[in-house]
Design an enzyme around this catalytic site. Structure first.
Site, PDB file in Angstrom:
ATOM      1  N   ASP A 109       0.883  -1.167   0.000  1.00 32.85           N
ATOM      2  CA  ASP A 109       0.000   0.000   0.000  1.00 32.85           C
ATOM      3  C   ASP A 109       0.915   1.210   0.000  1.00 32.85           C
ATOM      4  OD1 ASP A 109      -1.646   2.140   0.513  1.00 32.85           O
ATOM      5  OD2 ASP A 109      -2.633   1.246   2.253  1.00 32.85           O
TER       6      ASP A 109
ATOM      7  N   ALA B 176      -7.956  17.930  -9.061  1.00 29.45           N
ATOM      8  CA  ALA B 176      -7.166  17.140  -8.108  1.00 29.45           C
ATOM      9  C   ALA B 176      -6.153  16.268  -8.846  1.00 29.45           C
ATOM     10  CB  ALA B 176      -8.072  16.278  -7.242  1.00 29.45           C
ATOM     11  N   TYR B 177      -6.642  15.544  -9.835  1.00 31.38           N
ATOM     12  CA  TYR B 177      -5.787  14.564 -10.524  1.00 31.38           C
ATOM     13  C   TYR B 177      -4.684  15.229 -11.351  1.00 31.38           C
ATOM     14  CZ  TYR B 177      -4.377  10.817 -13.681  1.00 31.38           C
ATOM     15  OH  TYR B 177      -3.645   9.906 -14.387  1.00 31.38           O
TER      16      TYR B 177
ATOM     17  N   LYS C 103      -0.332  15.038 -10.925  1.00 33.16           N
ATOM     18  CA  LYS C 103       0.630  14.500 -11.883  1.00 33.16           C
ATOM     19  C   LYS C 103       1.671  15.557 -12.275  1.00 33.16           C
ATOM     20  CE  LYS C 103      -0.843  10.249 -12.222  1.00 33.16           C
ATOM     21  NZ  LYS C 103       0.003   9.105 -11.800  1.00 33.16           N
TER      22      LYS C 103
ATOM     23  N   THR D  87      -9.192   1.178 -19.534  1.00 34.99           N
ATOM     24  CA  THR D  87      -9.098   0.321 -18.352  1.00 34.99           C
ATOM     25  C   THR D  87     -10.230   0.711 -17.409  1.00 34.99           C
ATOM     26  OG1 THR D  87      -7.709   1.829 -17.067  1.00 34.99           O
ATOM     27  CG2 THR D  87      -6.577   0.277 -18.543  1.00 34.99           C
TER      28      THR D  87
END
Length: 245
Positions: free
Chosen positions: A61, A167-168, A172, A203
């Site tokens: 994790d 946020a994402y 990155k 995916t």
């Protein structure tokens, strides 16, 4: 000590991570599948072994200090060295309609969770694995990023970069910036570290929306994980080459 190169791929139980593991395994690497879920991890290992890959799993994790430390100890006991680290595990955080994350209505707990996995998790894993990587004659680190991390593309009105993902996308960009700092610190050590964009891959992460297969999405990471000693470091790549920052 065995001459077989050992590669750890985080989040390797499915999707792009699994295909990175499979691709490295097909090239002769011993692959360590790092994943939180015991059943999915062992299922991935069994699938890799059925395809002829030398693979085993470690519970991992990336948001847990103890979990990461224990994974490093398990790899040390089993291999004694780590040649390749692919930091693939990542999350997007909850999305609104059409994958949007409105910055004006963003829950700070969401930002913290995304950064903890996508950035702090990479730092946590990388630093825990560094003693093992330093034992390798040709250590390689690949951080799986995203095209939305490019500030140059985000700021160009003529480029279609997709929805606002408050946020994402910044997580990155943060990851890319951290990658550069590691590259500067590793200068002259033989450790090459780069960021890889897999593209829009179908995916479960994308709701199976995307024009690229997981195998295609894994290609750049596999290439960066197997760079020659004179290969680049501190750069951001997609299939076509370097992505503008």
């Amino acid at each position: 000590m065995s001459e077989t190169r050992t590669a750890l791929v985080t989040g390797a139980n499915k999707g792009i991570g699994y295909e990175i593991a499979a691709g490295l395994g097909a090239l002769g690497h011993r692959v360590v599948v790092g994943a939180r879920d015991d059943i999915r991890r062992e299922t991935a290992v069994e699938k890799l072994r059925a395809a002829g890959v030398d693979a085993y799993g470690v519970p991992l994790d990336v948001t847990g200090d103890q979990s990461v430390s224990e994974a490093a100890r398990l790899i040390e006991r089993r291999a004694g060295v780590l040649d390749v680290l692919v930091n693939n595990a990542g999350i997007s955080g909850p999305m609104g309609p059409d994958w949007t994350q409105d910055p004006s209505a963003l829950d700070l707990d969401v930002v913290r969770a995304v950064v903890d996995t996508n950035v702090l998790g990479v730092i946590r894993v990388t630093n825990a694995m560094l003693p093992l990587l330093r034992r390798s004659p040709a250590p390689r680190i690949v951080n799986v990023s995203s095209g939305v991390a490019s500030l140059a593309r985000q700021a160009d009105p003529d480029i279609e970069i997709g929805p606002v993902m408050a946020a994402y996308a910044p997580s990155k960009s943060f990851l890319n910036a951290v990658t550069v700092q590691y590259a500067r610190q590793f200068a002259g050590t033989g450790i090459l570290i780069n960021a890889a964009c897999p593209g829009l891959v179908a995916t479960d992460f994308t709701g199976f929306f995307g024009s690229r297969t997981p195998e295609q999405g894994a290609a750049t990471a596999i290439r960066l994980a197997t760079l020659p000693d004179d290969g680049p470091t501190g750069s951001f790549f997609e299939d076509e080459g370097v992505i503008p920052w």
